[in-house]
Design an enzyme around this catalytic site. Sequence first.
Site, PDB file in Angstrom:
ATOM      1  N   GLY A  75      60.193  15.815  54.168  1.00 25.82           N
ATOM      2  CA  GLY A  75      59.426  16.421  53.087  1.00 25.82           C
ATOM      3  C   GLY A  75      58.131  17.053  53.574  1.00 25.82           C
ATOM      4  CB  THR A  76      55.503  15.885  55.928  1.00 26.60           C
ATOM      5  OG1 THR A  76      55.307  14.654  55.208  1.00 26.60           O
ATOM      6  CG2 THR A  76      54.184  16.383  56.465  1.00 26.60           C
ATOM      7  CB  ALA A 208      67.424  13.353  53.735  1.00 29.98           C
ATOM      8  CB  CYS A 333      53.749   8.747  52.892  1.00 28.16           C
ATOM      9  SG  CYS A 333      54.682   9.672  51.689  1.00 28.16           S
TER      10      CYS A 333
HETATM   11  C1  LIG Z   1      56.183  14.178  46.356  1.00 29.81           C
HETATM   12  C2  LIG Z   1      56.305  14.010  47.850  1.00 29.81           C
HETATM   13  N1  LIG Z   1      56.185  15.088  48.633  1.00 29.81           N
HETATM   14  C3  LIG Z   1      56.299  15.009  49.982  1.00 29.81           C
HETATM   15  C4  LIG Z   1      56.547  13.790  50.604  1.00 29.81           C
HETATM   16  C5  LIG Z   1      56.691  13.736  52.104  1.00 29.81           C
HETATM   17  O1  LIG Z   1      58.014  13.470  52.451  1.00 29.81           O
HETATM   18  P1  LIG Z   1      58.413  12.840  53.882  1.00 29.81           P
HETATM   19  O2  LIG Z   1      58.001  11.397  53.837  1.00 29.81           O
HETATM   20  O3  LIG Z   1      59.900  13.023  53.993  1.00 29.81           O
HETATM   21  O4  LIG Z   1      57.668  13.584  54.929  1.00 29.81           O
HETATM   22  C6  LIG Z   1      56.657  12.639  49.818  1.00 29.81           C
HETATM   23  C7  LIG Z   1      56.849  11.310  50.436  1.00 29.81           C
HETATM   24  O5  LIG Z   1      56.614  10.292  49.828  1.00 29.81           O
HETATM   25  C8  LIG Z   1      56.543  12.750  48.411  1.00 29.81           C
HETATM   26  O6  LIG Z   1      56.653  11.694  47.613  1.00 29.81           O
END
Ligand SMILES: Cc1ncc(COP(=O)(O)O)c(C=O)c1O
Length: 389
Positions: A75-76, A208, A333
């Site tokens: 996500g990041t 994912a 996170c």
């Molecule tokens: C709304 C949202 N965006 C982005 C992220 C980042 O995702 P990742 O942990 O896969 O990098 C998160 C992770 O908790 C999230 O909740």
Amino acid sequence: MSAMADRIYLDHASSWPLRPEARQAWLDAVVVAWSDPARGHREGRAARDLLDRATLTTAAALGCDDRGLVWTSGGTESVHLAVLGSARAAERRGDGRRHLVCSAVEHSSVLRACERLRDEHGYRLDVVGVDAAGLVDPDEVAAAVGPGTLAVHVQHANHEVGAVQPTNDIAEVCHRHGALLHVDACQSVGQMGVTLDQLGADLLSASAAKFGGPRGVGFLAIGPNGRVRALLEGDERQRRRRAGLEDVAGIAATAVALEVARSNLQTEHSARELLRRHLRRRLPEAVEDVQVHGPLADAHPGIVAVSALYVDGEALVSALDEAGYAVHSGSSCASTSGEPSHVLVAMGALTHGHVRVSLGPELTIDDLDRFVDIYAEVVGRLRETVGLG
Ligand SMILES: Cc1ncc(COP(=O)(O)O)c(C=O)c1O
């Protein structure tokens, strides 16, 4: 009860346990698709075949063309590709738009990426506030957006309190001004049945790990008007939007996890919604001076956030962990900053003793009733240590 026999896992919004079908798909894929999908030999073609199939099914699930799907490391990275990559693409086009809008309750990856464009590249950034339930007012977005706006970055479901933003109304505002809408749907894909069209999004980021796929895989879905330019240089993979060898096994497992999540969507959604409403009702019945956050209706089905006056959030998380319950506290996170949650601050809500409980469909009402009893006991004990209770 989930996973380990004496543990109850209540942190699905951080990491949903790997779905067995995804685990199997990963194991199968590392055997047959270990080679480089960019190579023309038989081994490379086997990897390419699996990668293409995963891309087709995932793109179809998100309602985008398979040429519009970019695989990332989570996500990041998806968020960074959306925020920084759309700015790079606009600069290359020379369209002169250098204004961004985001909401105050975005995930830290969105906030930090927008702030980087502001601090290091001179973009103007407007951060719009939210109401007490955590909701963005589209009129406030409309007041901020203008002809120089490149993009609005707003999430679908909030990762801390579960508020679901009115992305369609925001899309209407964006498109009136020729601005892009990027929706961070990391908490929604596979859990709430979202597509680019349904959300009105030009760019949509996903992770994912949040829907039972492997950790460290994500994607950005790009609609017909979305444009991004790669953040990493080095090769021409993924239509030059993300260089570097793809994690084919992880991607294959992600596609399977998403298919399973989508076929279970109705049952998992209703099971979690029942649990969520039960927990929201029980917590204030069992403990005095607590505040449950976020909207009751039209919210994410698996997120309950609660604050307890006179209690430290990290102490609460540790005590609950010792008692067998895995929950999360804090705004990012990795909650190591000790700062109060920026989401709760933006809502004007109580930030003491903040805990996020995120629910999986395998839990039962009994699991949650036991959790509430332990939560009440632990809050009482912590309040006694500061001379209250
Ligand atoms: C709304 C949202 N965006 C982005 C992220 C980042 O995702 P990742 O942990 O896969 O990098 C998160 C992770 O908790 C999230 O909740």
